[in-house]
Design a protein around this motif. Structure first.
Motif, mmCIF file in Angstrom:
data_model
loop_
_atom_site.group_PDB
_atom_site.id
_atom_site.type_symbol
_atom_site.label_atom_id
_atom_site.label_comp_id
_atom_site.label_asym_id
_atom_site.label_seq_id
_atom_site.Cartn_x
_atom_site.Cartn_y
_atom_site.Cartn_z
ATOM 1 N N UNK A 50 -3.601 -4.482 14.208
ATOM 2 C CA UNK A 50 -4.958 -4.335 13.673
ATOM 3 C C UNK A 50 -5.238 -5.502 12.705
ATOM 4 N N UNK A 51 -6.128 -6.417 13.112
ATOM 5 C CA UNK A 51 -6.394 -7.619 12.312
ATOM 6 C C UNK A 51 -6.965 -7.280 10.937
ATOM 7 N N UNK A 52 -7.775 -6.221 10.867
ATOM 8 C CA UNK A 52 -8.359 -5.812 9.582
ATOM 9 C C UNK A 52 -7.260 -5.395 8.602
ATOM 10 N N UNK A 53 -6.278 -4.633 9.097
ATOM 11 C CA UNK A 53 -5.163 -4.196 8.252
ATOM 12 C C UNK A 53 -4.292 -5.379 7.849
ATOM 13 N N UNK A 54 -4.001 -6.280 8.788
ATOM 14 C CA UNK A 54 -3.180 -7.465 8.471
ATOM 15 C C UNK A 54 -3.867 -8.332 7.424
ATOM 16 N N UNK A 55 -5.194 -8.460 7.535
ATOM 17 C CA UNK A 55 -5.958 -9.225 6.544
ATOM 18 C C UNK A 55 -5.879 -8.544 5.178
ATOM 19 N N UNK A 56 -5.996 -7.218 5.187
ATOM 20 C CA UNK A 56 -5.911 -6.450 3.937
ATOM 21 C C UNK A 56 -4.560 -6.671 3.260
ATOM 22 N N UNK A 57 -3.477 -6.642 4.050
ATOM 23 C CA UNK A 57 -2.136 -6.793 3.479
ATOM 24 C C UNK A 57 -1.936 -8.191 2.899
ATOM 25 N N UNK A 86 0.868 -1.182 0.000
ATOM 26 C CA UNK A 86 0.000 0.000 0.000
ATOM 27 C C UNK A 86 0.899 1.224 0.000
ATOM 28 N N UNK A 87 0.857 1.960 -1.120
ATOM 29 C CA UNK A 87 1.755 3.116 -1.279
ATOM 30 C C UNK A 87 1.242 4.351 -0.563
#
Length: 449
Positions: A372-379, A362-363
């Motif tokens: 943050x689980x939501x961010x880790x899932x996104x990555x 994500x630039x």
């Protein structure tokens, strides 16, 4: 040469290896071009800056060559030269074998995702056959279990030209089946040099890593956000009207001073890049590195032709150890302009040692908590690259609730027609809600209701 669209029509070859292992001499033998151009380089017998040359293969393909410096102090220049390279000639002096900088160059190239190599044993006329066989055996053992495994090993002597014809044939065969990077309608050049030409003005050089550029095109210099226009283009010292992705190019620009554009700048189609102080990434630490990465470590980040200082914020873990991969946010000390899925290298602040490298997921992220689980899932989804999942994650994690299709296309670097087809399916599945001004993730829609 095969003319199928998926294969390369323009080949850029890089040379790498320890200092004084014969890179510049080999390029001269292949091309007839002397790439040590400055007086200082000639006097010291060392490549300080990037050298450029070209030569034709037996099949008629023309190869651009980037001669990158081998000395440890000049590794920043080497990183600048790697951008856009399709095939690497890794040189090893037959008298010395694998050396520390040979290993560092190989690590860097692997971290940057380069998959195609030819190992060239140089100066074979200066060594006995028995010792040469031992060195070859040492090279074969070193590359086992690495991305260089199964790479052809070619023995040459650049002065007597022994083995040069064999090397040309192997390069020809190796480049026949290299698949080119995905096409993009937007142009992008990472600038590695800029200079003034009397009567012409500012000229930049670099590899056109995406898209095409033509005379008269308007381009934007990032991160400076300066508009300029293409006056002239040269590819392999020949004037052309259009340059294509994969070609080494020299571009004469109008309405811009030489000091306004230089190494670290990016020349691109207007409004296709944005400036950022942060990057969400996946980082891999070199297997035998003596370093790990923990919260707030200060490092040097190299991507394209830019070097920038940064602080490391590991995500989902306290520390990323040698041989491991992990997510991390890089907090940069200067703004840069990059894209998702660009590769980068990390070196220690001082003394400068290569630690590892990775990929930008994500630039333009926001600051977020480390676990943050939501961010880790996104990555994780970003890493997999599924287009519908990417759209869903973008709609869910962007600070705007409702997002236009144009913004989705731009930020995810997906063609508009692909985005609209994915959105149509996501709406049918009940995951996305369409409004009169854009699209919203169904979970956000329910929360707002």
């Amino acid at each position: 040469m095969s003319n199928e669209n998926k294969f390369l029509s323009n080949v850029v070859i890089g040379t790498a290896g320890h200092i004084d292992h014969g890179k510049t001499t080999l390029i001269k033998a292949l091309s007839g071009i002397e790439t040590d151009t400055t007086t200082e380089e000639k006097e010291r017998g060392i490549s300080i800056n990037l050298g450029f040359a070209y030569f034709d293969l037996p099949s008629g393909k023309r190869c651009g060559v980037v001669d990158v410096p081998g000395h440890e102090k000049f590794i920043k220049n080497m990183l600048a030269g790697v951008s856009g390279i399709n095939l690497v000639l890794l040189l090893v002096d037959s008298r010395e074998g694998i050396m520390p900088q040979t290993k560092e160059h190989a690590d860097i190239l692997s971290l940057l995702g380069i998959e195609n190599y030819i190992i060239v044993m140089t100066k074979i006329d200066l060594i006995e056959d028995e010792y040469r066989e031992l060195v070859r055996e040492d090279i074969e053992n070193y590359i086992k279990g690495t991305p260089l495994e199964n790479s052809p090993i070619v023995e040459v002597d650049s002065v007597s030209r022994k083995g040069i014809d064999v090397l040309l044939k192997v390069i020809d065969e190796k480049t026949e089946n290299i698949v080119k990077i995905k096409e993009s309608k937007n142009a992008r050049i990472n600038v590695d040099r800029s200079f003034q030409v009397k009567g012409f003005g500012t000229v930049i050089t670099g590899t056109l890593i995406e898209g095409t550029i033509s005379i008269g095109d308007e381009l934007e210099v990032y991160p400076e956000n300066i508009m300029t226009k293409v006056r002239n283009i040269q590819v392999h010292e020949t004037d052309v009207k259009t340059a294509y992705s994969g070609q080494r190019t020299a571009v004469n620009l109008s309405n811009i001073k030489v000091e306004e554009v230089g190494r670290g700048s990016t020349l691109a189609t207007p409004d296709t890049l944005i400036k950022t102080y942060m990057l969400d990434t996946e980082i891999k630490i070199i297997k035998d590195s003596e370093h790990s990465l923990k919260l707030w470590d200060r490092v040097r980040v190299y991507t394209g032709t830019v070097e920038v200082m940064a602080r490391v914020v590991p995500l989902g873990t306290e520390i990323i150890k040698a041989g491991e991969k992990g997510f991390a946010q890089l907090r940069l000390e200067e703004e840069i302009s990059v894209k998702n899925y660009d590769k980068f290298i990390i070196r220690t602040y001082s003394p400068m040692v290569t630690i590892g490298g990775g990929i930008i997921l994500d630039a333009v992220p926001k600051k977020h908590s480390r676990f943050n689980e939501e961010i880790l899932s996104k990555l994780k989804i970003q890493l997999q690259g599924d287009s519908k999942e990417l759209i869903l994650n973008y709609l869910l994690t962007d600070y705007n609730n409702i997002i236009r299709s144009e913004d989705i296309s731009k930020n995810l670097e997906q063609p508009m027609e692909n985005v609209m087809e994915d959105i149509r399916i996501l709406i049918q599945e009940g995951n996305v809600y369409e409004t009169s001004v854009g699209y919203i993730h169904m979970r956000r829609y329910e929360e707002l209701k």
